[in-house]
Write a protein that holds these residues in place. Structure first.
Motif, PDB file in Angstrom:
ATOM      1  N   VAL A 621       0.964  -1.257  -0.017  1.00  0.00           N
ATOM      2  CA  VAL A 621       0.045  -0.026  -0.124  1.00  0.00           C
ATOM      3  C   VAL A 621       0.909   1.438  -0.241  1.00  0.00           C
ATOM      4  CG1 VAL A 621      -0.136   0.461   2.589  1.00  0.00           C
ATOM      5  CG2 VAL A 621      -2.371   0.916   0.791  1.00  0.00           C
ATOM      6  N   TYR A 622       2.057   1.043   0.312  1.00  0.00           N
ATOM      7  CA  TYR A 622       2.989   2.430   0.219  1.00  0.00           C
ATOM      8  C   TYR A 622       2.826   3.108  -1.171  1.00  0.00           C
ATOM      9  CZ  TYR A 622       7.643   4.623   0.190  1.00  0.00           C
ATOM     10  OH  TYR A 622       8.765   5.575   0.208  1.00  0.00           O
ATOM     11  N   TYR A 623       2.758   2.122  -2.129  1.00  0.00           N
ATOM     12  CA  TYR A 623       2.703   2.757  -3.751  1.00  0.00           C
ATOM     13  C   TYR A 623       1.572   3.180  -3.799  1.00  0.00           C
ATOM     14  CZ  TYR A 623       7.043  -0.191  -3.751  1.00  0.00           C
ATOM     15  OH  TYR A 623       8.473  -0.433  -3.346  1.00  0.00           O
ATOM     16  N   MET A 624       0.546   2.747  -3.105  1.00  0.00           N
ATOM     17  CA  MET A 624      -0.846   3.548  -3.577  1.00  0.00           C
ATOM     18  C   MET A 624      -0.331   5.133  -3.086  1.00  0.00           C
ATOM     19  SD  MET A 624      -3.782   5.129  -2.050  1.00  0.00           S
ATOM     20  CE  MET A 624      -4.144   4.701  -0.420  1.00  0.00           C
ATOM     21  N   TYR A 625      -0.183   5.488  -1.917  1.00  0.00           N
ATOM     22  CA  TYR A 625       0.094   6.600  -1.699  1.00  0.00           C
ATOM     23  C   TYR A 625       1.353   7.453  -2.374  1.00  0.00           C
ATOM     24  CZ  TYR A 625      -2.385   5.996   2.542  1.00  0.00           C
ATOM     25  OH  TYR A 625      -3.672   5.571   3.407  1.00  0.00           O
ATOM     26  N   GLN A 626       2.008   6.861  -2.919  1.00  0.00           N
ATOM     27  CA  GLN A 626       3.133   7.359  -3.709  1.00  0.00           C
ATOM     28  C   GLN A 626       2.456   7.654  -4.962  1.00  0.00           C
ATOM     29  OE1 GLN A 626       6.706   4.970  -5.440  1.00  0.00           O
ATOM     30  NE2 GLN A 626       7.888   6.608  -4.059  1.00  0.00           N
ATOM     31  N   SER A 627       1.629   6.829  -5.433  1.00  0.00           N
ATOM     32  CA  SER A 627       0.808   7.256  -6.835  1.00  0.00           C
ATOM     33  C   SER A 627       0.036   8.313  -6.664  1.00  0.00           C
ATOM     34  CB  SER A 627       0.257   6.012  -7.300  1.00  0.00           C
ATOM     35  OG  SER A 627      -0.898   5.596  -6.561  1.00  0.00           O
ATOM     36  N   GLU A 628      -0.446   8.519  -5.398  1.00  0.00           N
ATOM     37  CA  GLU A 628      -1.422   9.657  -5.101  1.00  0.00           C
ATOM     38  C   GLU A 628      -0.728  10.936  -4.841  1.00  0.00           C
ATOM     39  OE1 GLU A 628      -5.309   9.285  -5.123  1.00  0.00           O
ATOM     40  OE2 GLU A 628      -4.757   7.987  -6.680  1.00  0.00           O
TER      41      GLU A 628
END
Length: 828
Positions: A621-628
């Motif tokens: 989920v780290y990458y969800m935030y990085q993408s947003e």
């Protein structure tokens, strides 16, 4: 007129010279002796330690430790520290202080057998003058510090035990600027000029000299003096005075999350042409405001608080503060797009706020987790009535110059929100759940303020008297207007912990009040573990009063599992994203932490809430935030591709800067998927077959990025990767080495659990090992570790000599030895 002329001469003379050190500050962390006390043997077993030191992290995990799994299942107890030192003859007539950034807890400091001070709160910073207790110059002095963390449980999470933050020895002249002795504000800021107001306290000791001056300089981020002012002081022995000066800085370089420019106030006490004391204060020039309809503004531009909550432990290092370990955490969060930190639920180490200043984080600085009503049998409630004014005052005085701090919190989910006598009867596990559900029976708004509302006013009043420039809030899990903290009317900002369905009522119930989501999400994840179907969201436990156990004690990493009071990461972020009036959010939590192993209990001993696990390995989920939250190109495909033939597997991809993502399995297209406003990932449901899955993102019809995951074979090698290969030879610096179990083709083996042994050569030591598993009972202070889902971590601490360092890793699964070279260099 005489004093004006003298000041002019002093400015001219001191512009070209710097006479005398004035103040000497010594690192007092080295060469201590430590022993556990209260043991069966008559003689303490002394060992040599350097500070910061946490003795609990050196212990073994056990569900029967009084701290309980909620406190990390590690031992507490009582400890003694001692150190000897000798002062030189040139200290005669000087004043001597010991400064402590934090001792957990109930500490007493003795110098040559004399009690210098007592502090129950384990999170407070403090300074003791020890001048009168010292032996004559040249004769040895002994400092002995007792620490009592035996009354357990006293926290809902892991606290650590001991002198776990930095200690300094400070030698000054008789006239001095005391601990936390300056207060810097910027009442007027424009692009052309900033007005900087400096309030300085001066302790004259026994001095009545009429020839003392305060010279204040402001240095810009490059170290150039850009403003200065000299003022004559009228001293009266034994009476502290306070002096306010106002200086102007032309074309100020503003402090911002993207450009955290820092200025320095250099305060010099002068006696004649000699500097008798100097004191440095770092500050930033910026404006900010919270609004009820449009959220938060920094330097006149709207900024969402994209924040996380952090406890103070540093994973395998325990509670012992280390600047590099904290910097690593903050850098990982910064790279994710995070711009704000909530210091849950207590004052952090001062060095942590220094990093936030330098790295550009906005901070919600929190003081208490409890007030008068306890949450655990021996928590701060037992000290609150006697110590809260002193602890809160010292906390504000210490932190009010940090430009990163934009919000004070006077409490977290305090039980004084309600009038509920049940609160004191719960055990540690129950109270963690209770805090998020059970309200009092009082649901009416009374015209007469109850005591708890008056207490809220008292606490908020202390803060505002010491710092009227920042708003005050609290993390409240009672959203109704009958909440005693809201009744008080003195919280500048409404803060909700969870209760996302009540966000829309904030403008109705609290008109004109800004709002921030002080705690959100509580989604549960174990790195590398996946439960399908991924679009079925699990709430565990089903109800807050139920227990939850599984054979594996893991939580799904798809972002499809959360607590009864929480939400998924995507759901919580969408709420904040789509409501302009919400100033921002603080996700529970940025990193996993020791203790509070919700939704489980033993054998779990650390949390599942983090976006990043305890070892510092990111969860998907780290990458969800990085993408947003960032413009960093992102395409993250998961999960791994090691399943049983015929399994139905859900594949997700977090991505940005693209319109769609196409999935390929062994070269065959399985279709295109896109994000939606309510689903922040691409999604496919696939029948497994061994090989390679590949995701390709497209922007305006052109390929933008591609990522692939391949079925891994048997473990064949180890890959050692350091976060930094060159360390400062200062005895503090750390290297974090990720050890990955690979197959013969260089693919991570997702289920690898090999025991890996480590050996280091050269001027460094193995400080700790970890693998991020919340149920591992292996010690952190060790030279071996099992891999967890294919990874483990080694932390090396540099020594004080320069040289080559080699870390070697071996396992019975491999005949080969694997090595990584690093280097330590002397600090200039």
């Amino acid at each position: 007129m005489k004093h004006i002329y003298t000041c002019m001469v002093l400015l001219l003379v001191l512009a070209s010279c710097n006479r005398g050190p004035g103040r000497e500050i010594f690192d007092f962390n080295r060469d201590w002796e430590f022993a556990l006390s209260g043991q069966s043997s008559e003689r303490p077993d002394w060992q040599k330690v350097n500070l910061p030191h946490d003795w609990s992290i050196e212990g073994t995990f056990d569900k029967d430790h009084p701290a309980t799994p909620g406190g990390g299942a590690l031992p507490g107890g009582k400890g003694i520290y001692r150190k000897t030192f000798t002062l030189n003859a040139d200290t005669e007539g000087k004043r001597v202080f010991l400064e402590f950034d934090g001792i957990y807890r109930d500490s007493r400091v003795y110098v040559n057998g004399n009690l210098a001070g007592h502090r129950p709160c384990g999170y407070s910073s403090f300074s003791y003058e020890i001048t009168s207790f010292l032996n004559p110059a040249g004769k040895e002095n002994t400092v002995e510090i007792t620490v009592d963390n035996s009354l357990q449980p006293n926290s809902r999470w892991y606290t650590g035990s001991g002198i776990y933050r930095d200690v300094r020895l400070v030698i000054t002249s008789a006239v001095l600027i005391p601990y936390s002795g300056t207060y810097v504000t910027t009442p007027e800021v424009t692009g052309r000029q900033a007005s900087v107001q400096i309030n300085t306290r001066i302790d004259p000791g026994s001095c009545n000299d009429d020839n003392i001056y305060l010279l204040t300089k402001i240095l810009d981020p490059a170290g150039k003096t850009v403003a200065e002012q000299c003022t004559h002081l009228e001293l009266d022995a034994g009476k502290e005075i306070s002096l306010t000066q106002r200086l102007n800085v032309k074309k100020p370089e503003l402090w911002d999350v993207e450009t955290p420019n820092l200025y320095t106030v250099k305060s010099l006490l002068l006696q004649g042409f000699s500097i008798i004391d100097h004191y440095k204060t770092t500050f930033g020039i910026r404006t900010f405001r919270f609004t009820a309809d449009s959220g938060f503004f920094l330097n006149q531009r709207p900024v969402k608080l994209l924040g996380v909550c952090l406890h103070h432990d540093l994973g395998a290092l325990g509670a012992a503060f280390n600047r590099r370990a904290a910097e690593r955490q903050l850098q990982m969060l910064k790279d994710m797009g995070c711009n704000a930190i909530r210091t849950s639920h207590n004052p952090p180490a001062p060095g942590f706020l220094d990093l936030c200043d330098r790295m550009g984080f906005l901070v919600m600085d929190e003081s208490f987790d409890v007030w008068r009503q306890q949450k655990t049998p021996y928590d701060y409630a037992m000290f609150f009535e006697k110590w809260y004014e002193r602890d809160l005052t010292d906390f504000i005085l210490r932190d009010r110059n940090h430009p990163s701090v934009v919000l004070w919190s006077i409490g977290n989910e305090v039980l004084e929100q309600w009038n509920n006598p049940v609160a004191d009867t719960l055990d540690t596990q129950q109270v963690n759940l209770f805090l998020n559900f059970l309200a009092g029976e009082d649901t009416t708004v009374s015209e007469e303020l109850p005591f708890n509302a008056l207490l809220t006013r008292k606490l908020a009043g202390i803060v505002k008297e010491l710092d009227p420039t920042r708003p005050v809030t609290a993390g409240c899990n009672e959203p109704g207007p009958y909440n005693n903290l809201f009744k008080a009317g003195t919280l500048d900002i409404i803060g909700f912990n969870y209760h996302e369905n009540d966000y829309g009522n904030v403008p109705v119930h609290y008109p004109g009040k800004p709002f921030v989501a002080t705690e959100t999400t509580s989604s549960l994840h174990t790195r590398g573990f996946y439960q399908m179907p991924s679009d079925s969201v699990r709430q565990e436990p089903k109800k807050w009063w139920m227990t939850y156990q599984t054979p594996h004690h893991m939580c799904s990493a798809y972002d499809n599992m959360h607590t009864p009071w929480g939400n998924t990461h995507e759901g919580a972020w969408i709420q904040v994203r789509d409501n302009l009036f919400i100033s921002g959010m603080f996700i529970w939590t940025g990193f996993d932490y020791l203790g509070e192993p919700t939704p489980y209990w033993w054998p779990a001993r650390s949390s599942y809430f983090g976006i990043i696990d305890l070892a510092g390995f990111v969860k998907d989920v780290y990458y969800m935030y990085q993408s947003e939250w960032t413009d960093t190109p992102v395409l993250h495909l998961f999960p791994h591709w090691n399943w049983s033939k015929g399994d139905t597997v859900d594949l997700w991809a977090y991505y940005n800067r693209a319109d769609s993502v196409e999935l390929f399995l062994n070269g065959r297209s399985l279709g295109v998927s896109t994000k939606t406003p309510d689903r922040l990932h691409a999604f496919w449901r696939v029948v497994y077959e061994p090989g390679t899955v590949m995701a390709v993102s497209y922007s305006e019809g052109k390929e933008f990025m591609r990522r692939s995951v391949t079925t891994a074979g048997e473990p064949a090698s180890l890959l050692l990767t350091a976060d930094r290969n060159v360390l400062d030879a200062d005895g503090y610096d750390l290297a974090f080495i990720t050890v990955t179990v690979m197959d013969a083709e260089g693919n991570l083996v997702p289920y690898a659990a090999e025991t890996i042994r480590f050996e280091v050569e050269g001027p460094a030591v193995i400080e700790a090992v970890d693998n991020g598993s919340p149920i591992s009972h292996e010690p952190f202070k060790a030279t071996e570790r099992k891999a967890f889902h294919g990874k483990c971590l080694v932390i090396l601490r540099a020594g004080t000599e320069p040289g080559k360092v080699t870390l070697k890793a071996t396992s019975e699964s491999f005949a080969q030895e694997f090595a990584l070279d690093l280097e330590t260099r002397l600090v200039e």
